[in-house]
Write an enzyme that holds these catalytic residues in place. Sequence first.
Site, PDB file in Angstrom:
ATOM      1  N   THR A 127       0.851  -1.218   0.000  1.00 35.17           N
ATOM      2  CA  THR A 127       0.000   0.000   0.000  1.00 35.17           C
ATOM      3  C   THR A 127       0.880   1.260   0.000  1.00 35.17           C
ATOM      4  O   THR A 127       0.516   2.263  -0.587  1.00 35.17           O
ATOM      5  CB  THR A 127      -0.934   0.049   1.230  1.00 35.17           C
ATOM      6  OG1 THR A 127      -0.136  -0.050   2.416  1.00 35.17           O
ATOM      7  CG2 THR A 127      -1.959  -1.084   1.187  1.00 35.17           C
TER       8      THR A 127
ATOM      9  N   ARG B  53      -8.779  -5.518   2.026  1.00 37.71           N
ATOM     10  CA  ARG B  53      -9.828  -5.465   3.050  1.00 37.71           C
ATOM     11  C   ARG B  53      -9.798  -4.209   3.921  1.00 37.71           C
ATOM     12  O   ARG B  53     -10.618  -4.059   4.805  1.00 37.71           O
ATOM     13  CB  ARG B  53      -9.747  -6.741   3.905  1.00 37.71           C
ATOM     14  CG  ARG B  53     -10.082  -7.986   3.073  1.00 37.71           C
ATOM     15  CD  ARG B  53      -9.886  -9.316   3.797  1.00 37.71           C
ATOM     16  NE  ARG B  53     -10.207 -10.402   2.869  1.00 37.71           N
ATOM     17  CZ  ARG B  53      -9.342 -10.873   1.968  1.00 37.71           C
ATOM     18  NH1 ARG B  53      -8.103 -10.371   1.905  1.00 37.71           N
ATOM     19  NH2 ARG B  53      -9.677 -11.838   1.121  1.00 37.71           N
TER      20      ARG B  53
ATOM     21  N   ILE C 176       0.843 -10.506  -5.694  1.00 37.80           N
ATOM     22  CA  ILE C 176       1.019 -10.906  -7.111  1.00 37.80           C
ATOM     23  C   ILE C 176       1.678  -9.783  -7.908  1.00 37.80           C
ATOM     24  O   ILE C 176       1.773  -9.833  -9.113  1.00 37.80           O
ATOM     25  CB  ILE C 176      -0.368 -11.226  -7.733  1.00 37.80           C
ATOM     26  CG1 ILE C 176      -1.310  -9.997  -7.645  1.00 37.80           C
ATOM     27  CG2 ILE C 176      -0.989 -12.443  -7.062  1.00 37.80           C
ATOM     28  CD1 ILE C 176      -2.649 -10.186  -8.342  1.00 37.80           C
TER      29      ILE C 176
ATOM     30  N   HIS D  88       0.100 -17.013  -4.309  1.00 35.69           N
ATOM     31  CA  HIS D  88      -1.083 -16.690  -5.128  1.00 35.69           C
ATOM     32  C   HIS D  88      -0.679 -16.306  -6.540  1.00 35.69           C
ATOM     33  O   HIS D  88      -1.414 -15.632  -7.251  1.00 35.69           O
ATOM     34  CB  HIS D  88      -1.906 -15.560  -4.480  1.00 35.69           C
ATOM     35  CG  HIS D  88      -2.502 -16.002  -3.168  1.00 35.69           C
ATOM     36  ND1 HIS D  88      -2.875 -15.132  -2.175  1.00 35.69           N
ATOM     37  CD2 HIS D  88      -2.758 -17.241  -2.673  1.00 35.69           C
ATOM     38  CE1 HIS D  88      -3.348 -15.809  -1.134  1.00 35.69           C
ATOM     39  NE2 HIS D  88      -3.282 -17.096  -1.415  1.00 35.69           N
TER      40      HIS D  88
ATOM     41  N   CYS E  59      -2.534 -25.814 -21.533  1.00 36.44           N
ATOM     42  CA  CYS E  59      -1.210 -26.343 -21.921  1.00 36.44           C
ATOM     43  C   CYS E  59      -0.057 -25.601 -21.256  1.00 36.44           C
ATOM     44  O   CYS E  59       1.098 -25.970 -21.429  1.00 36.44           O
ATOM     45  CB  CYS E  59      -1.071 -26.278 -23.447  1.00 36.44           C
ATOM     46  SG  CYS E  59      -0.843 -24.607 -24.066  1.00 36.44           S
TER      47      CYS E  59
ATOM     48  N   CYS F 203      -3.705 -24.438 -28.178  1.00 38.71           N
ATOM     49  CA  CYS F 203      -4.679 -25.509 -27.876  1.00 38.71           C
ATOM     50  C   CYS F 203      -6.090 -24.975 -27.645  1.00 38.71           C
ATOM     51  O   CYS F 203      -6.975 -25.717 -27.223  1.00 38.71           O
ATOM     52  CB  CYS F 203      -4.238 -26.275 -26.627  1.00 38.71           C
ATOM     53  SG  CYS F 203      -4.537 -25.341 -25.105  1.00 38.71           S
TER      54      CYS F 203
ATOM     55  N   SER G  67      -0.735  -8.391   6.436  1.00 35.24           N
ATOM     56  CA  SER G  67      -1.766  -9.343   6.022  1.00 35.24           C
ATOM     57  C   SER G  67      -2.832  -9.441   7.105  1.00 35.24           C
ATOM     58  O   SER G  67      -2.537  -9.445   8.291  1.00 35.24           O
ATOM     59  CB  SER G  67      -1.177 -10.738   5.769  1.00 35.24           C
ATOM     60  OG  SER G  67      -2.234 -11.615   5.381  1.00 35.24           O
ATOM     61  N   SER G  68      -4.089  -9.541   6.644  1.00 34.24           N
ATOM     62  CA  SER G  68      -5.194  -9.700   7.609  1.00 34.24           C
ATOM     63  C   SER G  68      -5.269 -11.154   8.064  1.00 34.24           C
ATOM     64  O   SER G  68      -6.032 -11.500   8.955  1.00 34.24           O
ATOM     65  CB  SER G  68      -6.517  -9.292   6.946  1.00 34.24           C
ATOM     66  OG  SER G  68      -6.732 -10.102   5.786  1.00 34.24           O
TER      67      SER G  68
ATOM     68  N   ASN H 202       1.221  -5.059  11.387  1.00 39.01           N
ATOM     69  CA  ASN H 202       0.001  -4.918  10.606  1.00 39.01           C
ATOM     70  C   ASN H 202      -0.844  -3.804  11.205  1.00 39.01           C
ATOM     71  O   ASN H 202      -1.004  -3.753  12.441  1.00 39.01           O
ATOM     72  CB  ASN H 202      -0.805  -6.235  10.625  1.00 39.01           C
ATOM     73  CG  ASN H 202      -1.792  -6.285   9.469  1.00 39.01           C
ATOM     74  OD1 ASN H 202      -1.397  -6.282   8.304  1.00 39.01           O
ATOM     75  ND2 ASN H 202      -3.076  -6.279   9.800  1.00 39.01           N
TER      76      ASN H 202
HETATM   77  N1  APR Z   1       1.516  -1.063   7.086  1.00 39.15           N
HETATM   78  C1  APR Z   1       1.034  -2.058   7.878  1.00 39.15           C
HETATM   79  N2  APR Z   1      -0.118  -2.727   7.626  1.00 39.15           N
HETATM   80  C2  APR Z   1      -0.822  -2.342   6.533  1.00 39.15           C
HETATM   81  C3  APR Z   1      -0.403  -1.313   5.669  1.00 39.15           C
HETATM   82  C4  APR Z   1       0.829  -0.676   5.978  1.00 39.15           C
HETATM   83  N3  APR Z   1       1.327   0.309   5.214  1.00 39.15           N
HETATM   84  N4  APR Z   1      -1.341  -1.184   4.682  1.00 39.15           N
HETATM   85  C5  APR Z   1      -2.296  -2.091   4.938  1.00 39.15           C
HETATM   86  N5  APR Z   1      -1.991  -2.788   6.041  1.00 39.15           N
HETATM   87  C6  APR Z   1      -2.718  -3.922   6.610  1.00 39.15           C
HETATM   88  C7  APR Z   1      -4.220  -3.741   6.683  1.00 39.15           C
HETATM   89  O1  APR Z   1      -4.584  -3.243   7.959  1.00 39.15           O
HETATM   90  C8  APR Z   1      -4.739  -5.173   6.467  1.00 39.15           C
HETATM   91  O2  APR Z   1      -5.017  -5.827   7.706  1.00 39.15           O
HETATM   92  O3  APR Z   1      -2.499  -4.998   5.720  1.00 39.15           O
HETATM   93  C9  APR Z   1      -3.591  -5.906   5.781  1.00 39.15           C
HETATM   94  C10 APR Z   1      -3.936  -6.329   4.369  1.00 39.15           C
HETATM   95  O4  APR Z   1      -4.937  -7.310   4.465  1.00 39.15           O
HETATM   96  P1  APR Z   1      -5.753  -7.724   3.137  1.00 39.15           P
HETATM   97  O5  APR Z   1      -6.201  -6.511   2.422  1.00 39.15           O
HETATM   98  O6  APR Z   1      -6.755  -8.747   3.561  1.00 39.15           O
HETATM   99  O7  APR Z   1      -4.644  -8.416   2.202  1.00 39.15           O
HETATM  100  P2  APR Z   1      -4.055  -9.877   2.327  1.00 39.15           P
HETATM  101  O8  APR Z   1      -3.985 -10.323   3.755  1.00 39.15           O
HETATM  102  O9  APR Z   1      -2.793  -9.889   1.552  1.00 39.15           O
HETATM  103  O10 APR Z   1      -5.155 -10.763   1.549  1.00 39.15           O
HETATM  104  C11 APR Z   1      -4.849 -12.129   1.354  1.00 39.15           C
HETATM  105  O11 APR Z   1      -6.756 -12.325  -0.088  1.00 39.15           O
HETATM  106  O12 APR Z   1      -8.045 -11.539  -1.821  1.00 39.15           O
HETATM  107  C12 APR Z   1      -7.069 -12.410  -1.489  1.00 39.15           C
HETATM  108  O13 APR Z   1      -5.497 -13.238  -2.989  1.00 39.15           O
HETATM  109  C13 APR Z   1      -5.808 -12.102  -2.247  1.00 39.15           C
HETATM  110  O14 APR Z   1      -3.534 -12.440  -1.546  1.00 39.15           O
HETATM  111  C14 APR Z   1      -4.774 -11.863  -1.167  1.00 39.15           C
HETATM  112  C15 APR Z   1      -5.369 -12.578   0.027  1.00 39.15           C
HETATM  113 ZN    ZN Z   2      -2.894 -23.847 -24.520  1.00 39.84          ZN
END
Ligand code: APR
Ligand code: ZN
Length: 251
Positions: free
Chosen positions: A30, A38, A105, A123, A134, A159, A197-198, A222
């Site tokens: 971000t 989320r 990704i 992912h 293929c 294919c 990550s959430s 986080n």
């Molecule tokens: N510093 C710290 N935390 C942050 C920052 C930042 N700068 N920006 C966002 N966050 C936190 C948010 O508070 C949130 O809890 O990062 C977390 C991101 O969570 P998600 O948006 O759920 O992303 P993620 O956990 O990567 O989602 C997992 O869900 O949709 C699928 O495939 C997709 O890989 C993804 C998977």
């Molecule tokens: Zn193909």
Amino acid sequence: MYTDRDIAALARLIDKARRAVVFTGAGISTESGIPDFRSPGGIWTQMAPIYFDEFLASETARRETWRRRFAMEDKFGGAEPNRGHRAVDALVRRGKVGAVITQNIDGLHQASGIPPEKIIELHGNTTYATCLDCGERYEIADLRTAFERDGDVPPCDKCLGHIKTATVSFGQAMPVLAMHRAEQETLAADLCIVLGSSLVVYPAAGFPEIAKRNGAALAIVNREPTGLDRIADLVIHEGIGDTLGAAVGVN
Ligand code: APR
Ligand code: ZN
């Protein structure tokens, strides 16, 4: 604001670690301008995910998937690694981190200089596409030219299978080799650092818990609380760039 105590505690955990594993989610990107999923305003607050079976069953769903991908290119194509990515790269260079397990990704860990063999993409990766039948590789720019000319991405010219970005959608099988490598690195680690990550999407989100249950220390940086905060050794609800950057001594 984070406290110096938090930074010192994170630096101490890193110092003590023989072999750490880093686990990242959209939150580390971000600060490069790429929205996460989320948080308020995140991608899943703007649109619903397209599940894999829908992609296979419906031409409309495939076209919408590609429309979103090219729109994303316009908005975030120029995204650069940020201080958080640079701090992770510094830990890899210092030999502190054996591997980076990422749910992202966007290819920003590679762009920060981490060797691809040290990055495990659970992912997949949206910087190229493959035929689902293929495995033929296709470049996004070529597919975009076709999409803009004909209103759709063509079937595989080897294919006639469906072409899809090399990402894992909801309902799609996880990459077996990546999952196996992630488990190996997780079990070999004595510290797991979760960044942005959430921790709500399994099986990916299971790895930090496996590390902790396997005796590793667990640190979570986080903005929002996560379901693993209660078992973590250290939790910092602040921005990754400033926090990890300060703990690692990277600007
Ligand atoms: N510093 C710290 N935390 C942050 C920052 C930042 N700068 N920006 C966002 N966050 C936190 C948010 O508070 C949130 O809890 O990062 C977390 C991101 O969570 P998600 O948006 O759920 O992303 P993620 O956990 O990567 O989602 C997992 O869900 O949709 C699928 O495939 C997709 O890989 C993804 C998977
Ligand atoms: Zn193909």
